[in-house]
Scaffold this motif. Structure first.
Motif, PDB file in Angstrom:
ATOM      1  N   ARG A  93       4.770  12.338   3.180  1.00 19.09           N
ATOM      2  CA  ARG A  93       5.016  10.562   3.411  1.00 19.09           C
ATOM      3  C   ARG A  93       3.496   9.858   3.204  1.00 19.09           C
ATOM      4  NH1 ARG A  93       7.976   6.319   4.041  1.00 19.09           N
ATOM      5  NH2 ARG A  93       6.995   4.610   5.651  1.00 19.09           N
ATOM      6  N   ILE A  94       3.135  10.598   3.267  1.00 16.78           N
ATOM      7  CA  ILE A  94       1.290  10.157   2.666  1.00 16.78           C
ATOM      8  C   ILE A  94       1.540   9.884   1.104  1.00 16.78           C
ATOM      9  CG2 ILE A  94      -1.426  10.716   2.327  1.00 16.78           C
ATOM     10  CD1 ILE A  94      -0.982  12.246   5.046  1.00 16.78           C
ATOM     11  N   ASP A  95       1.952  10.864  -0.130  1.00 13.04           N
ATOM     12  CA  ASP A  95       1.957  10.805  -1.191  1.00 13.04           C
ATOM     13  C   ASP A  95       2.976   9.201  -1.054  1.00 13.04           C
ATOM     14  OD1 ASP A  95       0.400  12.939  -1.529  1.00 13.04           O
ATOM     15  OD2 ASP A  95       1.489  14.162  -1.206  1.00 13.04           O
ATOM     16  N   GLU A  96       3.766   9.281  -0.407  1.00 12.39           N
ATOM     17  CA  GLU A  96       4.800   7.958  -0.721  1.00 12.39           C
ATOM     18  C   GLU A  96       4.229   6.922  -0.562  1.00 12.39           C
ATOM     19  OE1 GLU A  96       9.300   6.628   0.894  1.00 12.39           O
ATOM     20  OE2 GLU A  96       8.265   8.667   1.881  1.00 12.39           O
ATOM     21  N   ASN A 104       0.728   5.666   0.000  1.00 10.76           N
ATOM     22  CA  ASN A 104      -1.131   6.286   0.439  1.00 10.76           C
ATOM     23  C   ASN A 104      -1.311   6.790   2.045  1.00 10.76           C
ATOM     24  OD1 ASN A 104      -1.880   3.633   1.655  1.00 10.76           O
ATOM     25  ND2 ASN A 104      -1.201   2.706  -0.489  1.00 10.76           N
ATOM     26  N   ILE A 105      -2.531   7.103   2.149  1.00 12.56           N
ATOM     27  CA  ILE A 105      -3.158   7.355   3.086  1.00 12.56           C
ATOM     28  C   ILE A 105      -3.611   6.119   4.038  1.00 12.56           C
ATOM     29  CG2 ILE A 105      -5.840   7.549   2.052  1.00 12.56           C
ATOM     30  CD1 ILE A 105      -4.583   9.636   4.774  1.00 12.56           C
ATOM     31  N   LEU A 106      -3.731   5.280   3.645  1.00 12.73           N
ATOM     32  CA  LEU A 106      -4.268   4.295   4.566  1.00 12.73           C
ATOM     33  C   LEU A 106      -3.357   3.759   5.062  1.00 12.73           C
ATOM     34  CD1 LEU A 106      -5.795   1.780   5.588  1.00 12.73           C
ATOM     35  CD2 LEU A 106      -5.546   0.473   3.752  1.00 12.73           C
ATOM     36  N   ASN A 107      -2.444   3.725   4.513  1.00 12.72           N
ATOM     37  CA  ASN A 107      -0.822   3.247   5.465  1.00 12.72           C
ATOM     38  C   ASN A 107       0.041   3.858   6.067  1.00 12.72           C
ATOM     39  OD1 ASN A 107      -0.682   0.575   3.802  1.00 12.72           O
ATOM     40  ND2 ASN A 107       0.371   0.740   1.748  1.00 12.72           N
ATOM     41  N   ASN A 154       0.916   3.097  15.153  1.00 11.66           N
ATOM     42  CA  ASN A 154       2.074   2.462  15.605  1.00 11.66           C
ATOM     43  C   ASN A 154       2.749   2.891  15.733  1.00 11.66           C
ATOM     44  OD1 ASN A 154       1.841  -1.106  14.264  1.00 11.66           O
ATOM     45  ND2 ASN A 154       1.056   0.300  12.815  1.00 11.66           N
ATOM     46  N   LEU A 155       2.913   4.752  15.617  1.00 14.98           N
ATOM     47  CA  LEU A 155       4.101   5.568  16.014  1.00 14.98           C
ATOM     48  C   LEU A 155       3.510   5.488  16.859  1.00 14.98           C
ATOM     49  CD1 LEU A 155       5.686   7.035  12.985  1.00 14.98           C
ATOM     50  CD2 LEU A 155       6.908   5.358  14.681  1.00 14.98           C
ATOM     51  N   ALA A 156       2.414   6.127  17.664  1.00 13.14           N
ATOM     52  CA  ALA A 156       1.553   6.710  18.861  1.00 13.14           C
ATOM     53  C   ALA A 156       1.703   5.314  19.185  1.00 13.14           C
ATOM     54  CB  ALA A 156      -0.035   7.467  18.846  1.00 13.14           C
ATOM     55  N   ALA A 157       1.810   4.100  19.582  1.00 13.91           N
ATOM     56  CA  ALA A 157       1.348   3.453  19.815  1.00 13.91           C
ATOM     57  C   ALA A 157       3.150   2.783  21.170  1.00 13.91           C
ATOM     58  CB  ALA A 157       1.164   1.796  20.054  1.00 13.91           C
ATOM     59  N   ASN A 213     -11.679  -1.122   9.816  1.00 17.27           N
ATOM     60  CA  ASN A 213     -11.556  -2.380   9.922  1.00 17.27           C
ATOM     61  C   ASN A 213     -10.411  -3.333   9.049  1.00 17.27           C
ATOM     62  OD1 ASN A 213     -11.746  -1.380   7.229  1.00 17.27           O
ATOM     63  ND2 ASN A 213     -13.068  -2.071   6.615  1.00 17.27           N
ATOM     64  N   ARG A 214      -9.415  -2.243   8.880  1.00 16.23           N
ATOM     65  CA  ARG A 214      -7.860  -2.090   8.452  1.00 16.23           C
ATOM     66  C   ARG A 214      -6.717  -1.954   9.454  1.00 16.23           C
ATOM     67  NH1 ARG A 214      -8.443  -2.083   3.429  1.00 16.23           N
ATOM     68  NH2 ARG A 214      -5.594  -2.843   2.517  1.00 16.23           N
TER      69      ARG A 214
END
Length: 198
Positions: free
Chosen positions: A77-80, A82-85, A92-95, A110-111
């Protein structure tokens, strides 16, 4: 001593991640809602804590938090996306998985891009300022370290039990010698060329 939370007038969840800069393994994200009176003298940014203290605090946080959740985002999923996303998605999923819905989220860094209808604030170095973000950093880090020790047993040549997937010289040399494992992030630079200048 850290401030308990950024906002005192709402149910606030602190969010953080662990493993963004690694060459291998999932990124882990956590969200934590602490009781208003929670404090612990050892709680800090997880990077400044010893492994022993992180493990101690993990048990305390999981026992005493109003709610907590940890989410794993895979290397594929990171490769799909990117690491920031992937980090943002994980937080978001944890929340979303919290048993108590927060009214506000504070996110380390900051993002951020919300996927839930919950207001938020980004706090640079927030894990060293607010207890709920620090608690999330401890959970993300300890759950990820546990996972890295588990997959290190499958692929011991990379030294993940020690380097946790970070780009150490030894890790990069092992990649050059043995190639990539199924747990490596294919979009990351695994070469050691720049290290050979020293």
């Amino acid at each position: 001593m850290l401030d308990n939370s950024y906002r005192k007038d709402v149910v606030e969840a602190g969010c953080d991640e662990a493993g963004r800069g690694c060459l291998a393994g999932s990124v882990f994200a956590a969200a934590v809602i602490l009781p208003p009176d929670f404090s612990h003298p050892l709680l800090d940014d997880s990077k400044r804590m010893t492994e022993r203290n992180r493990d101690l605090l993990r048990g305390i946080i999981e026992r005493e938090a109003v709610a907590w959740a940890v989410c794993e985002v895979s290397p594929a999923r990171i490769d799909e996306i990117n690491i920031l996303n992937a980090s943002i998605e994980g937080m978001n999923l944890a929340a979303e998985r919290l048993k108590v819905r927060p009214q506000f989220m504070v996110v380390d860094g900051n993002r951020f891009r919300p996927m839930l209808d919950i207001p938020y604030a980004c706090i640079v170095k927030g894990d060293g300022k607010y207890a709920d973000i620090a608690a999330a950093s401890v959970l993300a880090k300890t759950h990820r370290d546990e996972y890295m020790r588990r997959i290190a047993a499958e692929y011991p040549v990379y030294g993940w039990d020690k380097n946790k997937g970070y780009p150490t010289r030894e890790h990069r040399l092992a990649i050059r010698e043995y190639g990539l494992s199924p747990y490596h992030r294919l979009t990351f630079n695994h070469t050691i060329d720049q290290l050979e200048l020293f």
